[in-house]
Design an enzyme around this catalytic site. Structure first.
Site, PDB file in Angstrom:
ATOM      1  N   SER A  60       0.829  -1.210   0.000  1.00  0.00           N
ATOM      2  CA  SER A  60       0.000   0.000   0.000  1.00  0.00           C
ATOM      3  C   SER A  60       0.858   1.252   0.000  1.00  0.00           C
ATOM      4  CB  SER A  60      -0.897   0.012   1.249  1.00  0.00           C
ATOM      5  OG  SER A  60      -1.576   1.247   1.361  1.00  0.00           O
ATOM      6  N   TYR A  85      -2.569   0.424   9.884  1.00  0.00           N
ATOM      7  CA  TYR A  85      -2.725  -0.299   8.615  1.00  0.00           C
ATOM      8  C   TYR A  85      -1.447  -0.180   7.790  1.00  0.00           C
ATOM      9  CZ  TYR A  85      -3.897  -0.940   3.705  1.00  0.00           C
ATOM     10  OH  TYR A  85      -3.873  -1.314   2.387  1.00  0.00           O
ATOM     11  N   LYS A  97     -17.703  -0.428   0.381  1.00  0.00           N
ATOM     12  CA  LYS A  97     -16.577  -0.039   1.235  1.00  0.00           C
ATOM     13  C   LYS A  97     -16.896   1.052   2.256  1.00  0.00           C
ATOM     14  CE  LYS A  97     -12.422   0.162  -0.382  1.00  0.00           C
ATOM     15  NZ  LYS A  97     -11.225   0.510  -1.182  1.00  0.00           N
TER      16      LYS A  97
END
Length: 317
Positions: free
Chosen positions: A115, A142, A179
């Site tokens: 990411s 994250y 989402k």
């Protein structure tokens, strides 16, 4: 067979759709199939078998490794507001380590999702030079979980015979409707403009950026899928790669493109960025894409206006 984890998710379901269109129909879909809305992403796809995430490795041990052509490991806890380190370590770091080791043992090539959240505020830039990865400072748990795996992978002497970690930037496009807060600004804008005729953007809390001129590397999901399939066929030059458009654009650019595509008059205002994300807010991201191009990737990336228009047209269907 081709294995895709996180199969019911946004990027993975788009990948399966494209694989199907190229004649790959023996798809093993791995996920935690507990979200009916998310599972709708799989309804129009050709899938050989669904395997629950928690029993996947036991299932894999029973397969003939020679029949597994490729693994796309896209499953993860992707919520950037998740602060339970244990969950992120389990699902994002440890699960991927286990996948890596299985791919070595069974001689299966692997692509996994990293990411752009690993870059934090971009103090070291957005360069996918692997020597910089240990020094990156992600802003949230994250991003930390993704960077921890990248660091671990680079330290390993034993590696799959082909592997690639892809640092996804701000991906947008069809099949992300499930989402919620984590969906792209394009989907939020489309819904907000449809309901109110107006769009509210986050105000800038950084004096270097005017309201709405915060910049992101927005990348169309079709381009992301095209890169993954090209890498599957290429199977050379293992490593960690950025996957963005390579061109930062403002949120104002994005929202204006949505208004134009919807044939609506622009009406844009600003609200404060929520306090829980304000001190971890990225004001600029832009993927350096030279590394992917130097290994021979031949395709151009979709410009923001064209990508937004294609996405809006699909939402109207």
């Amino acid at each position: 067979m081709i294995i895709v984890t996180g199969a019911a998710g946004f990027i993975a379901s788009n990948l399966i759709k494209k694989l199907n269109s190229e004649g790959f129909n023996h798809i093993i879909a791995v996920d935690k199939f507990d979200n009916p809305e998310k599972n709708k992403n799989l309804e129009d796809l050709k899938i050989q078998e669904k395997v629950e995430r928690d029993v996947f490795f036991e299932w894999l041990d029973k397969q003939d490794a020679k029949k597994v052509e490729f693994i796309f490991h896209l499953g993860a806890r992707t919520d950037t507001t998740e602060f339970d380190i244990a969950i992120l370590t389990k699902l994002n770091t440890d699960y991927t380590k286990k996948m890596w080791k299985k791919c070595i043992d069974m001689q299966i090539p692997l692509i996994y999702a990293s990411s752009a959240a690993t870059y934090g505020l971009g103090e070291l830039g957005y360069d996918d030079d692997e020597s910089k990865i240990p020094d990156l400072k992600p802003l949230n748990p994250y991003g930390i979980s993704k960077n921890e795996f990248d660091k671990w992978a680079l330290q390993q002497e034993k590696r799959p015979f082909y592997w690639a970690g892809l640092k996804f930037f701000n991906v947008y496009g069809p099949r992300e409707y499930h989402k919620g807060r984590m969906a792209s600004v394009i989907l939020h804008a489309y819904r907000q403009i449809s309901e109110t005729g107006k769009m509210k953007l986050f105000r800038s809390h950084n004096p270097e950026f005017k309201d709405g001129e915060q910049m992101r590397d927005f990348v169309f999901v079709d381009d992301v899928v095209k890169v993954m399939i090209w890498l599957m066929h290429h199977r050379k030059n293992s490593g960690i790669y950025n996957l963005g458009s390579g061109k930062a654009r403002t949120f104002l650019d994005l929202v204006k493109a949505v208004f134009k595509s919807m044939k609506k008059e622009e009406d844009i205002s600003f609200i404060d960025t929520p306090a829980d994300i304000r001190d971890k807010y990225q004001y600029f991201t832009e993927a350096k894409m030279e590394k992917l191009k130097t290994i021979g990737y031949p395709y151009e990336f979709t410009d923001l206006e064209s990508g937004v228009d294609a996405y809006i047209k699909e939402m109207k269907l």
